[in-house]
Design a protein around this motif. Structure first.
Motif, PDB file in Angstrom:
ATOM      1  N   TYR A   1      39.662  19.897  48.362  1.00 36.26           N
ATOM      2  CA  TYR A   1      38.959  19.385  49.531  1.00 36.26           C
ATOM      3  C   TYR A   1      39.795  19.697  50.765  1.00 36.26           C
ATOM      4  O   TYR A   1      40.979  19.411  50.792  1.00 36.26           O
ATOM      5  CB  TYR A   1      38.759  17.868  49.437  1.00 36.26           C
ATOM      6  CG  TYR A   1      38.011  17.442  48.201  1.00 36.26           C
ATOM      7  CD1 TYR A   1      36.638  17.365  48.195  1.00 36.26           C
ATOM      8  CD2 TYR A   1      38.692  17.121  47.032  1.00 36.26           C
ATOM      9  CE1 TYR A   1      35.936  16.973  47.065  1.00 36.26           C
ATOM     10  CE2 TYR A   1      38.008  16.731  45.896  1.00 36.26           C
ATOM     11  CZ  TYR A   1      36.628  16.654  45.922  1.00 36.26           C
ATOM     12  OH  TYR A   1      35.953  16.271  44.794  1.00 36.26           O
ATOM     13  N   GLU A   2      39.177  20.287  51.776  1.00 31.44           N
ATOM     14  CA  GLU A   2      39.865  20.541  53.029  1.00 31.44           C
ATOM     15  C   GLU A   2      39.113  19.808  54.130  1.00 31.44           C
ATOM     16  O   GLU A   2      38.032  20.223  54.537  1.00 31.44           O
ATOM     17  CB  GLU A   2      39.918  22.030  53.352  1.00 31.44           C
ATOM     18  CG  GLU A   2      40.663  22.312  54.644  1.00 31.44           C
ATOM     19  CD  GLU A   2      40.746  23.784  54.971  1.00 31.44           C
ATOM     20  OE1 GLU A   2      41.438  24.129  55.913  1.00 31.44           O
ATOM     21  OE2 GLU A   2      40.102  24.591  54.291  1.00 31.44           O
ATOM     22  N   PRO A   3      39.675  18.697  54.612  1.00 25.99           N
ATOM     23  CA  PRO A   3      38.986  17.967  55.673  1.00 25.99           C
ATOM     24  C   PRO A   3      38.975  18.778  56.965  1.00 25.99           C
ATOM     25  O   PRO A   3      39.914  19.511  57.268  1.00 25.99           O
ATOM     26  CB  PRO A   3      39.802  16.684  55.819  1.00 25.99           C
ATOM     27  CG  PRO A   3      41.124  16.978  55.218  1.00 25.99           C
ATOM     28  CD  PRO A   3      40.921  18.058  54.207  1.00 25.99           C
ATOM     29  N   PHE A   4      37.887  18.668  57.714  1.00 24.60           N
ATOM     30  CA  PHE A   4      37.708  19.440  58.947  1.00 24.60           C
ATOM     31  C   PHE A   4      37.025  18.557  59.976  1.00 24.60           C
ATOM     32  O   PHE A   4      36.037  17.884  59.678  1.00 24.60           O
ATOM     33  CB  PHE A   4      36.849  20.670  58.645  1.00 24.60           C
ATOM     34  CG  PHE A   4      36.564  21.515  59.847  1.00 24.60           C
ATOM     35  CD1 PHE A   4      37.517  22.378  60.341  1.00 24.60           C
ATOM     36  CD2 PHE A   4      35.343  21.441  60.475  1.00 24.60           C
ATOM     37  CE1 PHE A   4      37.256  23.164  61.443  1.00 24.60           C
ATOM     38  CE2 PHE A   4      35.071  22.219  61.577  1.00 24.60           C
ATOM     39  CZ  PHE A   4      36.030  23.086  62.061  1.00 24.60           C
TER      40      PHE A   4
ATOM     41  N   PRO B   1      45.193  18.962  55.638  1.00 19.28           N
ATOM     42  CA  PRO B   1      45.793  19.613  54.470  1.00 19.28           C
ATOM     43  C   PRO B   1      44.801  19.698  53.316  1.00 19.28           C
ATOM     44  O   PRO B   1      43.929  18.845  53.166  1.00 19.28           O
ATOM     45  CB  PRO B   1      46.968  18.695  54.126  1.00 19.28           C
ATOM     46  CG  PRO B   1      46.570  17.361  54.652  1.00 19.28           C
ATOM     47  CD  PRO B   1      45.750  17.630  55.880  1.00 19.28           C
ATOM     48  N   ILE B   2      44.919  20.747  52.522  1.00 19.07           N
ATOM     49  CA  ILE B   2      44.055  20.898  51.356  1.00 19.07           C
ATOM     50  C   ILE B   2      44.509  19.900  50.303  1.00 19.07           C
ATOM     51  O   ILE B   2      45.678  19.850  49.937  1.00 19.07           O
ATOM     52  CB  ILE B   2      44.110  22.335  50.830  1.00 19.07           C
ATOM     53  CG1 ILE B   2      43.550  23.283  51.883  1.00 19.07           C
ATOM     54  CG2 ILE B   2      43.344  22.466  49.518  1.00 19.07           C
ATOM     55  CD1 ILE B   2      43.680  24.736  51.545  1.00 19.07           C
ATOM     56  N   GLU B   3      43.591  19.079  49.860  1.00 15.34           N
ATOM     57  CA  GLU B   3      43.885  18.000  48.913  1.00 15.34           C
ATOM     58  C   GLU B   3      43.097  18.215  47.627  1.00 15.34           C
ATOM     59  O   GLU B   3      42.034  18.821  47.645  1.00 15.34           O
ATOM     60  CB  GLU B   3      43.492  16.642  49.510  1.00 15.34           C
ATOM     61  CG  GLU B   3      44.206  16.279  50.792  1.00 15.34           C
ATOM     62  CD  GLU B   3      45.657  15.893  50.593  1.00 15.34           C
ATOM     63  OE1 GLU B   3      46.089  15.777  49.433  1.00 15.34           O
ATOM     64  OE2 GLU B   3      46.350  15.711  51.590  1.00 15.34           O
ATOM     65  N   THR B   4      43.601  17.687  46.541  1.00 18.28           N
ATOM     66  CA  THR B   4      42.862  17.723  45.278  1.00 18.28           C
ATOM     67  C   THR B   4      42.132  16.409  45.041  1.00 18.28           C
ATOM     68  O   THR B   4      41.439  16.268  44.050  1.00 18.28           O
ATOM     69  CB  THR B   4      43.806  18.004  44.092  1.00 18.28           C
ATOM     70  OG1 THR B   4      44.827  17.032  44.072  1.00 18.28           O
ATOM     71  CG2 THR B   4      44.405  19.392  44.199  1.00 18.28           C
ATOM     72  N   SER B   5      42.278  15.482  45.962  1.00 16.94           N
ATOM     73  CA  SER B   5      41.623  14.193  45.842  1.00 16.94           C
ATOM     74  C   SER B   5      40.689  13.989  47.034  1.00 16.94           C
ATOM     75  O   SER B   5      41.102  14.136  48.185  1.00 16.94           O
ATOM     76  CB  SER B   5      42.679  13.085  45.812  1.00 16.94           C
ATOM     77  OG  SER B   5      42.095  11.825  46.042  1.00 16.94           O
ATOM     78  N   ALA B   6      39.440  13.641  46.757  1.00 14.11           N
ATOM     79  CA  ALA B   6      38.492  13.367  47.838  1.00 14.11           C
ATOM     80  C   ALA B   6      38.950  12.153  48.638  1.00 14.11           C
ATOM     81  O   ALA B   6      38.731  12.080  49.842  1.00 14.11           O
ATOM     82  CB  ALA B   6      37.103  13.136  47.266  1.00 14.11           C
ATOM     83  N   PHE B   7      39.611  11.193  47.981  1.00 19.14           N
ATOM     84  CA  PHE B   7      40.092  10.002  48.668  1.00 19.14           C
ATOM     85  C   PHE B   7      41.126  10.364  49.739  1.00 19.14           C
ATOM     86  O   PHE B   7      41.070   9.864  50.854  1.00 19.14           O
ATOM     87  CB  PHE B   7      40.705   9.017  47.670  1.00 19.14           C
ATOM     88  CG  PHE B   7      41.318   7.819  48.333  1.00 19.14           C
ATOM     89  CD1 PHE B   7      40.527   6.794  48.801  1.00 19.14           C
ATOM     90  CD2 PHE B   7      42.693   7.733  48.502  1.00 19.14           C
ATOM     91  CE1 PHE B   7      41.090   5.692  49.432  1.00 19.14           C
ATOM     92  CE2 PHE B   7      43.267   6.643  49.135  1.00 19.14           C
ATOM     93  CZ  PHE B   7      42.451   5.622  49.593  1.00 19.14           C
TER      94      PHE B   7
ATOM     95  N   HIS C   1      42.377  10.714  61.549  1.00 15.39           N
ATOM     96  CA  HIS C   1      42.431  11.811  62.515  1.00 15.39           C
ATOM     97  C   HIS C   1      42.054  11.323  63.915  1.00 15.39           C
ATOM     98  O   HIS C   1      41.107  10.574  64.099  1.00 15.39           O
ATOM     99  CB  HIS C   1      41.489  12.933  62.088  1.00 15.39           C
ATOM    100  CG  HIS C   1      41.401  14.047  63.085  1.00 15.39           C
ATOM    101  ND1 HIS C   1      42.446  14.903  63.320  1.00 15.39           N
ATOM    102  CD2 HIS C   1      40.405  14.417  63.915  1.00 15.39           C
ATOM    103  CE1 HIS C   1      42.082  15.764  64.251  1.00 15.39           C
ATOM    104  NE2 HIS C   1      40.850  15.496  64.634  1.00 15.39           N
ATOM    105  N   ASP C   2      42.827  11.780  64.893  1.00 10.74           N
ATOM    106  CA  ASP C   2      42.563  11.472  66.294  1.00 10.74           C
ATOM    107  C   ASP C   2      42.558  12.789  67.060  1.00 10.74           C
ATOM    108  O   ASP C   2      43.576  13.483  67.112  1.00 10.74           O
ATOM    109  CB  ASP C   2      43.647  10.526  66.833  1.00 10.74           C
ATOM    110  CG  ASP C   2      43.444  10.188  68.284  1.00 10.74           C
ATOM    111  OD1 ASP C   2      42.292  10.194  68.761  1.00 10.74           O
ATOM    112  OD2 ASP C   2      44.454   9.922  68.965  1.00 10.74           O
TER     113      ASP C   2
END
Length: 54
Positions: free
Chosen positions: A12-15, A24-30, A39-40
């Motif tokens: 998962y990569e939050p955007f 950061p690319i994470e392996t957890s959706a949480f 994020h601000d």
């Protein structure tokens, strides 16, 4: 020959759609969701400007 099991890894990569910053690319959706909540946009823009000035 070894018996190898290939597994699929989900990442998962939050955007942020507002400022274009990606987390950061994470392996957890949480963890990806936690980044989105913390994020601000103003802080991210200030940090980007500081990196560009260096």
């Amino acid at each position: 020959m070894a018996d190898i099991d290939i597994r699929e890894l989900v990442a998962y990569e939050p955007f942020c759609a507002d400022c274009g910053e990606s987390g950061p690319i994470e392996t957890s959706a949480f963890l990806a969701f936690a980044w989105e909540q913390a994020h601000d946009c103003a802080t991210a823009a200030a940090a980007r400007d500081l990196r560009a000035a260096s």
